[in-house]
Scaffold this motif. Structure first.
Motif, PDB file in Angstrom:
ATOM      1  N   VAL A 150      37.316  56.699  55.631  1.00  0.00           N
ATOM      2  CA  VAL A 150      36.852  57.961  56.030  1.00  0.00           C
ATOM      3  C   VAL A 150      35.873  57.751  57.138  1.00  0.00           C
ATOM      4  O   VAL A 150      35.653  58.135  58.186  1.00  0.00           O
ATOM      5  N   LYS A 151      34.720  57.285  56.242  1.00  0.00           N
ATOM      6  CA  LYS A 151      33.586  56.771  57.131  1.00  0.00           C
ATOM      7  C   LYS A 151      33.722  56.151  58.400  1.00  0.00           C
ATOM      8  O   LYS A 151      33.151  56.233  59.443  1.00  0.00           O
TER       9      LYS A 151
ATOM     10  N   CYS B  30      40.217  60.376  62.163  1.00  0.00           N
ATOM     11  CA  CYS B  30      39.007  61.434  62.269  1.00  0.00           C
ATOM     12  C   CYS B  30      39.055  62.259  63.758  1.00  0.00           C
ATOM     13  O   CYS B  30      38.892  61.350  64.606  1.00  0.00           O
TER      14      CYS B  30
ATOM     15  N   THR C 260      45.378  61.497  56.814  1.00  0.00           N
ATOM     16  CA  THR C 260      45.731  59.973  56.756  1.00  0.00           C
ATOM     17  C   THR C 260      47.241  60.081  56.707  1.00  0.00           C
ATOM     18  O   THR C 260      47.954  60.781  56.272  1.00  0.00           O
TER      19      THR C 260
ATOM     20  N   LYS D 197      35.664  68.725  63.060  1.00  0.00           N
ATOM     21  CA  LYS D 197      35.863  67.554  62.298  1.00  0.00           C
ATOM     22  C   LYS D 197      36.929  67.494  61.365  1.00  0.00           C
ATOM     23  O   LYS D 197      36.887  68.393  60.584  1.00  0.00           O
ATOM     24  N   GLU D 198      37.975  66.892  61.491  1.00  0.00           N
ATOM     25  CA  GLU D 198      39.337  66.938  60.497  1.00  0.00           C
ATOM     26  C   GLU D 198      39.651  65.393  60.303  1.00  0.00           C
ATOM     27  O   GLU D 198      39.782  64.781  61.390  1.00  0.00           O
ATOM     28  N   THR D 199      39.895  65.362  58.987  1.00  0.00           N
ATOM     29  CA  THR D 199      40.389  63.857  58.811  1.00  0.00           C
ATOM     30  C   THR D 199      41.663  63.913  58.192  1.00  0.00           C
ATOM     31  O   THR D 199      42.011  64.805  57.256  1.00  0.00           O
TER      32      THR D 199
ATOM     33  N   CYS E  60      39.637  60.982  68.949  1.00  0.00           N
ATOM     34  CA  CYS E  60      39.876  60.753  67.662  1.00  0.00           C
ATOM     35  C   CYS E  60      39.594  59.357  67.416  1.00  0.00           C
ATOM     36  O   CYS E  60      39.583  58.202  68.443  1.00  0.00           O
TER      37      CYS E  60
ATOM     38  N   ALA F  87      36.485  55.816  60.236  1.00  0.00           N
ATOM     39  CA  ALA F  87      37.036  56.632  61.071  1.00  0.00           C
ATOM     40  C   ALA F  87      36.166  57.662  61.633  1.00  0.00           C
ATOM     41  O   ALA F  87      36.414  57.811  62.784  1.00  0.00           O
ATOM     42  N   GLU F  88      35.270  57.995  60.935  1.00  0.00           N
ATOM     43  CA  GLU F  88      34.313  59.072  61.554  1.00  0.00           C
ATOM     44  C   GLU F  88      33.347  58.389  62.490  1.00  0.00           C
ATOM     45  O   GLU F  88      32.971  58.833  63.640  1.00  0.00           O
TER      46      GLU F  88
END
Length: 217
Positions: A100-101, A21, A37, A33-35, A9, A103-104
């Motif tokens: 998000v990006k 992520c 918050t 993939k799972e995101t 993660c 974290a990915e």
């Protein structure tokens, strides 16, 4: 590039939110993939921990930016292999950035083992280090206040540091108290201290000081 971590993660940590992520799946396949918050309160960070444990996550990566990562680290350190990286080393490529990006990107780096871990001391050592650093700050603050008082005395022509063995000792404090209250004679204040100069010189220093204090303070 071959992946080496199957369940990992990446966290993009901010003051009020943590974007997580999760990448899960065999190393030779494209991961799921799972995101999500989460907030940064203790209960919300515990929810993050519960979710990662349920997903069989083994490695968690984050940037060491500011102090926001520390509470997250404290909640997760006993359950996962934490990878705290220098922000300059894991900086994303230029372009449109989102939480998000980010974290990915961190999750992808962790999955491929591309983040160099920063050294984070164990919990007991961190607590001891904080205590020692706080004590040092208190000592430095005390020293600064003493120096400020000595400068003030010299500005007002008070020569206690020249005639008293210890301005901040018991007798030195008694002399300072007498100067502040203005109730003692110079001769009496000179007798309060263990002097390193003859008594007449000490008496003269205090007598001049009283006049300077009245005019300069």
């Amino acid at each position: 590039m071959e992946a080496i971590v199957e369940y990992c993660c990446g966290l993009d940590v901010h003051q009020a939110t943590v974007v997580a992520c999760l990448l899960a799946g065999p190393a030779e396949r494209r991961p799921r993939k799972e995101t999500r918050t989460f907030g940064t309160t203790t209960s919300e960070l515990e929810e993050l921990r519960t979710w990662l444990l349920a997903e069989r996550c083994t490695h968690v990566g984050m940037e060491s930016t500011g102090v926001y990562w520390m509470p997250v680290y404290n909640v997760l350190e006993e359950c996962f292999e934490l990878v705290v990286g220098n922000a300059a080393h894991i900086k994303n490529v230029p372009g449109r950035k989102t939480d998000v990006k980010d974290a990915e990107w961190i999750a992808d780096l962790v999955r491929h083992g591309l983040i160099r871990k920063s050294f984070v001391p164990p919990k007991w050592q961190r607590a001891l280090r904080d205590l020692v650093r706080y004590r040092r700050k208190l000592v430095e603050s005390e020293t600064a206040e003493r120096n400020r008082l000595l400068r003030l005395l010299e500005t007002c022509n008070v020569k206690l540091s020249s005639v008293a063995s210890d301005v901040f000792g018991v007798s030195g404090r008694a002399m300072l108290r007498a100067l502040i209250e203005g109730t003692a004679t110079p001769e009496h204040m000179a007798k309060l201290a263990r002097v390193v100069a003859p008594a007449p010189l000490a008496c003269a220093a205090v007598r001049r000081a009283r006049g300077s204090l009245r005019g300069g303070v």
